[in-house]
Design an enzyme around this catalytic site. Structure first.
Site, PDB file in Angstrom:
ATOM      1  N   HIS A   1       0.847  -1.045   0.059  1.00  0.00           N
ATOM      2  CA  HIS A   1       0.087  -0.041   0.092  1.00  0.00           C
ATOM      3  C   HIS A   1       0.857   1.249  -0.006  1.00  0.00           C
ATOM      4  O   HIS A   1       1.125   1.736   0.860  1.00  0.00           O
ATOM      5  CB  HIS A   1      -0.935  -0.083   1.239  1.00  0.00           C
ATOM      6  CG  HIS A   1      -2.170   0.929   1.262  1.00  0.00           C
ATOM      7  ND1 HIS A   1      -3.159   0.939   1.963  1.00  0.00           N
ATOM      8  CD2 HIS A   1      -2.216   2.301   0.535  1.00  0.00           C
ATOM      9  CE1 HIS A   1      -3.930   2.052   1.516  1.00  0.00           C
ATOM     10  NE2 HIS A   1      -3.317   2.800   0.929  1.00  0.00           N
TER      11      HIS A   1
ATOM     12  N   HIS B   1       1.749   4.803  -1.708  1.00  0.00           N
ATOM     13  CA  HIS B   1       1.432   6.063  -2.120  1.00  0.00           C
ATOM     14  C   HIS B   1       2.703   6.643  -3.100  1.00  0.00           C
ATOM     15  O   HIS B   1       3.655   7.005  -2.059  1.00  0.00           O
ATOM     16  CB  HIS B   1       0.852   7.317  -1.382  1.00  0.00           C
ATOM     17  CG  HIS B   1      -0.452   7.035  -1.110  1.00  0.00           C
ATOM     18  ND1 HIS B   1      -1.694   7.499  -1.525  1.00  0.00           N
ATOM     19  CD2 HIS B   1      -0.976   6.037  -0.255  1.00  0.00           C
ATOM     20  CE1 HIS B   1      -2.745   7.095  -0.871  1.00  0.00           C
ATOM     21  NE2 HIS B   1      -2.426   6.230  -0.152  1.00  0.00           N
TER      22      HIS B   1
ATOM     23  N   LYS C   1      -6.642  -0.088  -8.759  1.00  0.00           N
ATOM     24  CA  LYS C   1      -6.772   0.402  -7.318  1.00  0.00           C
ATOM     25  C   LYS C   1      -8.219   1.275  -7.473  1.00  0.00           C
ATOM     26  O   LYS C   1      -8.513   2.120  -8.423  1.00  0.00           O
ATOM     27  CB  LYS C   1      -6.038   1.344  -6.871  1.00  0.00           C
ATOM     28  CG  LYS C   1      -6.204   2.242  -5.674  1.00  0.00           C
ATOM     29  CD  LYS C   1      -6.668   1.119  -4.333  1.00  0.00           C
ATOM     30  CE  LYS C   1      -7.066   1.956  -3.249  1.00  0.00           C
ATOM     31  NZ  LYS C   1      -6.250   2.852  -2.430  1.00  0.00           N
TER      32      LYS C   1
ATOM     33  N   HIS D   1     -10.678   3.576  -5.452  1.00  0.00           N
ATOM     34  CA  HIS D   1     -10.664   4.523  -4.357  1.00  0.00           C
ATOM     35  C   HIS D   1     -12.094   5.509  -4.409  1.00  0.00           C
ATOM     36  O   HIS D   1     -12.318   5.960  -5.384  1.00  0.00           O
ATOM     37  CB  HIS D   1      -9.410   5.319  -4.437  1.00  0.00           C
ATOM     38  CG  HIS D   1      -9.118   6.049  -3.279  1.00  0.00           C
ATOM     39  ND1 HIS D   1      -9.743   7.143  -2.730  1.00  0.00           N
ATOM     40  CD2 HIS D   1      -7.934   5.770  -2.163  1.00  0.00           C
ATOM     41  CE1 HIS D   1      -9.299   7.610  -1.614  1.00  0.00           C
ATOM     42  NE2 HIS D   1      -8.240   6.854  -1.373  1.00  0.00           N
TER      43      HIS D   1
ATOM     44  N   HIS E   1     -10.571   0.724  -1.561  1.00  0.00           N
ATOM     45  CA  HIS E   1     -10.758   1.866  -0.494  1.00  0.00           C
ATOM     46  C   HIS E   1     -12.320   2.047  -0.783  1.00  0.00           C
ATOM     47  O   HIS E   1     -12.673   2.937  -1.707  1.00  0.00           O
ATOM     48  CB  HIS E   1      -9.853   3.166  -0.647  1.00  0.00           C
ATOM     49  CG  HIS E   1     -10.090   4.185   0.277  1.00  0.00           C
ATOM     50  ND1 HIS E   1      -9.195   4.810   0.872  1.00  0.00           N
ATOM     51  CD2 HIS E   1     -11.366   4.542   0.714  1.00  0.00           C
ATOM     52  CE1 HIS E   1      -9.976   6.090   1.559  1.00  0.00           C
ATOM     53  NE2 HIS E   1     -11.008   5.677   1.478  1.00  0.00           N
TER      54      HIS E   1
ATOM     55  N   HIS F   1      -6.766  -1.030   4.453  1.00  0.00           N
ATOM     56  CA  HIS F   1      -7.159  -0.488   5.802  1.00  0.00           C
ATOM     57  C   HIS F   1      -8.469  -0.928   6.080  1.00  0.00           C
ATOM     58  O   HIS F   1      -9.513  -0.231   6.312  1.00  0.00           O
ATOM     59  CB  HIS F   1      -6.993   1.056   5.765  1.00  0.00           C
ATOM     60  CG  HIS F   1      -7.207   2.019   4.632  1.00  0.00           C
ATOM     61  ND1 HIS F   1      -8.396   1.721   4.096  1.00  0.00           N
ATOM     62  CD2 HIS F   1      -6.406   2.660   3.887  1.00  0.00           C
ATOM     63  CE1 HIS F   1      -8.569   2.707   3.097  1.00  0.00           C
ATOM     64  NE2 HIS F   1      -7.560   3.277   2.889  1.00  0.00           N
TER      65      HIS F   1
ATOM     66  N   HIS G   1      -6.714  13.719   2.384  1.00  0.00           N
ATOM     67  CA  HIS G   1      -7.759  13.788   1.616  1.00  0.00           C
ATOM     68  C   HIS G   1      -8.458  15.125   1.177  1.00  0.00           C
ATOM     69  O   HIS G   1      -9.451  15.124   0.878  1.00  0.00           O
ATOM     70  CB  HIS G   1      -9.113  12.774   2.375  1.00  0.00           C
ATOM     71  CG  HIS G   1      -8.456  11.427   2.278  1.00  0.00           C
ATOM     72  ND1 HIS G   1      -8.503  10.475   1.289  1.00  0.00           N
ATOM     73  CD2 HIS G   1      -8.018  10.524   3.242  1.00  0.00           C
ATOM     74  CE1 HIS G   1      -7.966   9.358   1.409  1.00  0.00           C
ATOM     75  NE2 HIS G   1      -7.621   9.193   2.575  1.00  0.00           N
TER      76      HIS G   1
ATOM     77  N   ASP H   1       0.577   2.712   3.805  1.00  0.00           N
ATOM     78  CA  ASP H   1      -0.122   3.840   3.293  1.00  0.00           C
ATOM     79  C   ASP H   1       0.630   4.927   3.506  1.00  0.00           C
ATOM     80  O   ASP H   1       0.458   6.000   3.834  1.00  0.00           O
ATOM     81  CB  ASP H   1      -1.263   3.873   4.169  1.00  0.00           C
ATOM     82  CG  ASP H   1      -2.605   4.954   3.534  1.00  0.00           C
ATOM     83  OD1 ASP H   1      -2.427   5.238   2.375  1.00  0.00           O
ATOM     84  OD2 ASP H   1      -3.653   4.971   4.286  1.00  0.00           O
TER      85      ASP H   1
END
Length: 575
Positions: free
Chosen positions: A142, A144, A225, A227, A254, A280, A328, A368
């Site tokens: 995971h 980024h 992915k 999201h 996610h 998560h 976010h 993450d």
């Protein structure tokens, strides 16, 4: 017959059957289950390098040349290692040939020693692992890709494979692990050539038609992915999984925190029994509030945690709100944004997450990175969770008053073999087994899980805790992590892997993009189920109260107290 005291033997050759070690400063104790160096028929034929020791010409070192056969000398031998892996906790010599593990057993000179299955010759290098623990390189699934410097931090923590998405410090990458589109995927694959790390990239999976998704897979994406920040609707989930089924890649998800396009039951229905990796899974990192953790009970769901909630401590809740607002792209001045953030942070589900890991119901651990998680703490947080659960819950089935071997195997699988299985790369990485890529991490027991001594990539040293380069010996201060020869020049490209989809490898994108690293395809993903998650395949019936957030598994209330103090923390980090 000559004898030697057990302690003296351990100090000279490392621990043997029945010896016990503490992992760092935790309450976790391992016991050596087997000693493969005894294949000579017992004690007395051990090999060890150094002045007056046995790996000398005509003694433990024979005359055979290096080569591909079992009777040929290996390129490197790791002597008297204590292997800690999902399959066992054993003492052994490890032979490396090229980039791979050639043999695990007894090293020496077969011309004069019995039971030798790893031949030491004049062309064999030696890494002495007496008194050291050796583990497979960790896999962080995971990532980024916000900044390339993450790779340095991860490697120094014992992680040798990083999987995720992004293009750098772009707004989309801050929040989502997606490298969207073929051009961005090509650029990231080209950038991967610069790093002594196995890398793989996720495309964006949020689409209601398959064409753009298939284009990303053909470009090299090893997963797609989904999201919520891009819109994880049932239609997008179904479309993405359909493409994955056709191309044998993974889908990571996610889910929809706000429950705008459906509830957790609607998301599970959209899976249609197809394999998916839920990120998560507790929910603080995102997902249907408050009950995304119900998916832990699904046979087709491969659940993972990210490390900011691992383990539950007195500080966990306080740090999460600000992290979430930044990651976010939320505004604390907007009431709706604040409510969105607060809905994700629940002490009850975070506490239950600890216990679900201990039950083997959450299968994997990840970071993450820079998006609420810390890239260099996957290994640390895993073992802190294991320690906390032993202190609070006692022994697991299979453990005794002497050891915690069952718990140790369960937890090491969470960041080694299980993410490898989930992402179709267990044929290459994820464990210490013959034929696999020789990504190996060496630890002094007192520093286990915190600060490795040495990291091998593809059978060659890529990173080490090294002293002053101008000193007369290697050990004087300052000792810190420095890149070694495996991190430079052509050696880097020969000792690290870039993972691609099967479609991209068949289309020879490596030549088209001008890639120099070794390329490997992911495979066998769509048949993997929760039951295949080693030591972590439990599927309890999950109940989460929407009002109180209380969590039950098979009817049992899951709750625990936050930790006040943790091991593997300030004692090891003075600066």
């Amino acid at each position: 017959m000559a004898t030697i005291p057990r302690r003296a033997y351990a100090e000279m050759f490392g621990p043997t059957i029945g010896d016990r070690l503490r992992l760092a400063d935790t309450e976790l104790i391992l016991e050596v289950e087997d000693d493969l160096t005894l294949r000579a028929g017992g004690y007395g034929e051990e090999v060890k390098f150094g002045g007056g020791k046995t790996i000398r010409d005509g003694m433990g070192q024979g005359q055979r040349v290096n080569g591909p056969g079992a009777a040929d000398a290996v390129d490197c031998v790791i002597t008297n290692a204590l292997i800690v892996d999902h399959w066992g906790i054993v003492k052994a010599d490890i032979g490396l040939r090229g980039n791979r593990i050639a043999a695990i057993g007894k090293a020496g000179n077969p011309d004069i020693q019995p039971g030798v299955d790893i031949v030491i010759g004049p062309g064999t290098e030696v890494i002495a692992a007496e008194g050291l623990i050796v583990t497979a390189g960790g896999i962080d699934s995971h990532i980024h890709w916000i900044c390339p410097q993450q790779i340095d931090e991860a490697l120094a923590s014992g992680v040798t494979t990083m999987l995720g998405g992004g293009t750098g410090p772009a707004t989309g990458t801050f929040a989502t692990t997606c490298t969207p589109g073929p051009e961005n995927i090509a650029r990231m694959l080209q950038a991967a050539d610069a790093f002594p790390m196995n890398l793989g990239f996720f495309g964006k999976g949020n689409a209601s038609r398959p064409e753009a998704l298939r284009q990303q897979v053909d470009a090299g994406a090893i997963a797609l992915k989904l999201h919520e920040d891009w819109g994880t609707t049932p239609a997008a989930i179904d479309c993405c999984l359909s493409v994955a089924e056709q191309t044998d890649i993974q889908v990571a998800i996610h889910t929809d925190t706000l429950n705008e396009s459906g509830f957790v039951e609607d998301t599970v229905a959209a899976f249609k029994g197809r394999t998916i990796h839920t990120f998560h899974t507790e929910g603080a990192g995102g997902g249907h509030a408050p009950d995304i953790m119900k998916v832990v009970g699904e046979a087709n769901v491969l659940p993972s945690s990210t490390n900011p909630t691992r383990p539950y401590t007195v500080n966990t809740l306080d740090e999460h709100l600000d992290m979430l607002m930044v990651c976010h792209h939320l505004d604390a001045g907007i009431a709706e944004d604040l409510a969105f953030a607060e809905s994700r942070i629940r002490r009850e589900t975070i506490a239950a997450e600890d216990i679900l890991h201990d039950l083997g119901a959450i299968s994997m651990m990840s970071s993450d990175s820079q998006a609420m998680g810390r890239v260099g703490e996957v290994v640390i947080r895993t073992w802190q969770t294991a320690h906390k659960m032993k202190v609070q819950r006692g022994k697991l089935p299979g453990d005794t008053d002497r050891h915690d071997n069952a718990r140790i195997k369960r937890y090491i699988a969470k960041y080694t073999i299980n993410p490898a299985l989930a992402h179709g790369m267990s044929h290459e990485v994820g464990s210490i087994e013959v034929g696999k890529w020789a990504d190996l991490v060496f630890w002094k027991p007192a520093f286990f899980g915190v600060k490795p001594s040495l990291v091998l990539k593809g059978g060659f040293i890529a990173l080490a805790a090294m002293g002053d380069p101008n000193a007369s010996i290697p050990t004087p201060q300052p000792v810190h992590y420095r890149p070694m020869f495996g991190s430079f020049g052509g050696a880097l490209a020969r000792t690290s892997l870039t993972f691609l989809s099967q479609a991209a490898l068949a289309d020879d994108v490596g030549t088209r993009y001008g890639l120099h690293k070794r390329l490997a395809a992911v495979r066998g993903i769509r048949s993997v189920k929760k039951a295949d998650m080693i030591h972590n395949g439990a599927t309890p019936v999950m109940e989460i109260d929407a009002q109180t957030y209380s969590v039950r598994a098979d009817g049992q209330l899951l709750t625990c107290e936050p930790a006040q103090v943790l091991p593997m923390a300030q004692r090891y980090f003075l600066f």
